[in-house]
Design a protein around this motif. Structure first.
Motif, PDB file in Angstrom:
ATOM      1  N   LEU A 190       1.201  -0.608  19.657  1.00 53.66           N
ATOM      2  CA  LEU A 190       0.986  -1.595  20.527  1.00 53.66           C
ATOM      3  C   LEU A 190      -0.377  -1.633  21.145  1.00 53.66           C
ATOM      4  CD1 LEU A 190       1.532  -4.443  21.675  1.00 53.66           C
ATOM      5  CD2 LEU A 190       2.786  -3.284  23.718  1.00 53.66           C
ATOM      6  N   LEU A 191      -0.679  -0.217  21.446  1.00 56.64           N
ATOM      7  CA  LEU A 191      -1.975  -0.041  22.180  1.00 56.64           C
ATOM      8  C   LEU A 191      -3.031  -0.325  21.119  1.00 56.64           C
ATOM      9  CD1 LEU A 191      -1.205   3.064  24.699  1.00 56.64           C
ATOM     10  CD2 LEU A 191      -1.556   0.375  25.058  1.00 56.64           C
ATOM     11  N   ILE A 192      -2.867   0.280  19.775  1.00 54.91           N
ATOM     12  CA  ILE A 192      -3.615   0.232  19.007  1.00 54.91           C
ATOM     13  C   ILE A 192      -4.185  -1.147  18.289  1.00 54.91           C
ATOM     14  CG2 ILE A 192      -4.091   0.786  16.380  1.00 54.91           C
ATOM     15  CD1 ILE A 192      -2.576   3.338  16.721  1.00 54.91           C
ATOM     16  N   TYR A 193      -2.933  -2.078  18.237  1.00 51.95           N
ATOM     17  CA  TYR A 193      -2.930  -3.486  17.826  1.00 51.95           C
ATOM     18  C   TYR A 193      -3.905  -4.101  18.772  1.00 51.95           C
ATOM     19  CZ  TYR A 193       0.353  -2.743  13.989  1.00 51.95           C
ATOM     20  OH  TYR A 193       0.965  -2.675  13.011  1.00 51.95           O
ATOM     21  N   LEU A 194      -3.655  -3.796  20.164  1.00 50.39           N
ATOM     22  CA  LEU A 194      -4.271  -4.572  21.351  1.00 50.39           C
ATOM     23  C   LEU A 194      -5.669  -4.124  21.407  1.00 50.39           C
ATOM     24  CD1 LEU A 194      -1.392  -4.971  23.860  1.00 50.39           C
ATOM     25  CD2 LEU A 194      -2.441  -6.824  22.533  1.00 50.39           C
ATOM     26  N   GLY A 195      -5.839  -2.861  21.295  1.00 50.90           N
ATOM     27  CA  GLY A 195      -7.133  -2.046  21.647  1.00 50.90           C
ATOM     28  C   GLY A 195      -8.249  -2.229  20.739  1.00 50.90           C
ATOM     29  N   SER A 196      -7.784  -2.685  19.242  1.00 50.52           N
ATOM     30  CA  SER A 196      -8.874  -2.841  18.194  1.00 50.52           C
ATOM     31  C   SER A 196      -9.579  -3.957  18.581  1.00 50.52           C
ATOM     32  CB  SER A 196      -8.127  -2.877  16.947  1.00 50.52           C
ATOM     33  OG  SER A 196      -7.611  -1.627  16.648  1.00 50.52           O
ATOM     34  N   PRO A 197      -9.132  -5.172  18.915  1.00 54.33           N
ATOM     35  CA  PRO A 197      -9.886  -6.396  19.121  1.00 54.33           C
ATOM     36  C   PRO A 197     -10.590  -6.218  20.377  1.00 54.33           C
ATOM     37  CG  PRO A 197      -7.680  -6.936  18.458  1.00 54.33           C
ATOM     38  CD  PRO A 197      -7.540  -5.190  18.954  1.00 54.33           C
ATOM     39  N   SER A 246      -3.887 -11.457  22.492  1.00 52.11           N
ATOM     40  CA  SER A 246      -4.828 -11.026  23.420  1.00 52.11           C
ATOM     41  C   SER A 246      -5.767 -10.136  22.888  1.00 52.11           C
ATOM     42  CB  SER A 246      -3.958 -10.408  24.852  1.00 52.11           C
ATOM     43  OG  SER A 246      -4.932  -9.625  25.468  1.00 52.11           O
ATOM     44  N   ARG A 247      -7.002 -10.029  23.507  1.00 49.68           N
ATOM     45  CA  ARG A 247      -7.883  -9.022  23.085  1.00 49.68           C
ATOM     46  C   ARG A 247      -8.238  -8.275  24.375  1.00 49.68           C
ATOM     47  NH1 ARG A 247     -11.452  -9.515  18.685  1.00 49.68           N
ATOM     48  NH2 ARG A 247     -10.676 -10.891  17.151  1.00 49.68           N
ATOM     49  N   ASN A 248      -7.395  -7.946  25.277  1.00 48.22           N
ATOM     50  CA  ASN A 248      -7.624  -7.317  26.586  1.00 48.22           C
ATOM     51  C   ASN A 248      -6.286  -6.399  26.661  1.00 48.22           C
ATOM     52  OD1 ASN A 248      -7.393  -6.719  29.299  1.00 48.22           O
ATOM     53  ND2 ASN A 248      -9.180  -8.095  29.649  1.00 48.22           N
ATOM     54  N   ILE A 249      -6.565  -5.232  26.754  1.00 50.27           N
ATOM     55  CA  ILE A 249      -5.259  -4.198  26.747  1.00 50.27           C
ATOM     56  C   ILE A 249      -4.489  -4.561  28.112  1.00 50.27           C
ATOM     57  CG2 ILE A 249      -4.445  -1.881  26.829  1.00 50.27           C
ATOM     58  CD1 ILE A 249      -6.229  -1.052  24.728  1.00 50.27           C
TER      59      ILE A 249
END
Length: 214
Positions: free
Chosen positions: A122-129, A84-87
Motif C-alpha cells: 500500500l505504501l508503494i502504491y501511494l508513495g509512487s504517485p 490519493s497522491r499523498n501518503i
C-alpha cells in the motif's frame, strides 16, 4: 447484496496527456460491481488534483458515508493514485473510512489490508504517485531557474514590456513602445528624490499609465 460507493478522478493534465477518462473509469467500475453483485449506492467523480483530500466531490462522498453509517461496505476505485497522491493524508482517510465500516478497494491494485505484509505494498502504491508529483515540481522549479539564468522572464510581462522571440525562437522581453517610455520617466522622477511613488503614479496616469495603486 453489499452496498458500495464508486469513485473516479482525473486531473486535467492526466486526462490530456496520460489518456485517463472519467467515462472509462466509470464503465470499468460498473462492470466490476456487476460481476461481484454489488449495489452501487452512490457514484462520485471529479476533475481535481489528488495532492490533498480537499476535493468537492470527495467531501460529498465522506458526508454520504456518514449519513449512511453502517450501510456502505466498500469504496471502489480503479487505482490507488485515483484515491490519493499523498501518503500521510491517504492513511488517515483510510483509517477514518474503516471506522465507518468502509473498506477501500482498488480494482487494478487489489490489496487485502488485513494481511500485514500488504500494508507495505500500500505504501508503494501511494508513495509512487507522490514521488512523481514531487519530481515534477522539482523539474518545473529547475526549469524556471534555468530560464531565468538565461535571461528569460518566466512570469507575466511587467508593465512597459511585452513578449517576443529571439533568433533561436526563445521567448524574450522587449520594450512595449509608449508604455516603456512612461516606465523610464517614472524611474527618472523617483531617482530625482523629489517625488514618492504614489505622486509619480498620479502624475503619469493622465499620460496613459494604467498601473493601479497596488
Amino acid at each position: 447484496m453489499e452496498r458500495v460507493i464508486t469513485y473516479c478522478r482525473v486531473s486535467t493534465d492526466e486526462q490530456a496527456n496520460q489518456g485517463y477518462s472519467l467515462r472509462d473509469q466509470k464503465d470499468k467500475l460498473e462492470k466490476y460491481c456487476t460481476a461481484h453483485e454489488y449495489t452501487v449506492a452512490a457514484h462520485y467523480e471529479e476533475d481535481y488534483s489528488a495532492k490533498t483530500f480537499d476535493r468537492p466531490e470527495f467531501k460529498k462522498l465522506i458526508a454520504f458515508i456518514k449519513r449512511n453509517k453502517g450501510l456502505i461496505t466498500k469504496l471502489i476505485f480503479i487505482r490507488w493514485d485515483r484515491f490519493s497522491r499523498n501518503i500521510t493524508d491517504a492513511l488517515l482517510v483510510i483509517r477514518e473510512l474503516s471506522s465507518y465500516g468502509v473498506t477501500c478497494v482498488s480494482i487494478d491494485q487489489p490489496l487485502d489490508l488485513s494481511i500485514p505484509e500488504n500494508k507495505l505494498l500500500l505504501l508503494i502504491y501511494l508513495g509512487s504517485p507522490e514521488i512523481e508529483n514531487d519530481r515534477r515540481s522539482i523539474n518545473t522549479t529547475m526549469g524556471v531557474r534555468r530560464a531565468m539564468k538565461e535571461g528569460r522572464w518566466c512570469n507575466h510581462a511587467p508593465y512597459g514590456y511585452k513578449y517576443s522571440r529571439d533568433e533561436g525562437n526563445k521567448p524574450i522581453l522587449v520594450r512595449d513602445g509608449y508604455k516603456a517610455d512612461l516606465i523610464v520617466e517614472a524611474f527618472e522622477l523617483f531617482a530625482s528624490g523629489n517625488y514618492d511613488k504614489q505622486t509619480i503614479r498620479k502624475m503619469l496616469v493622465p499620460k496613459g499609465m494604467t498601473l493601479s495603486r497596488a
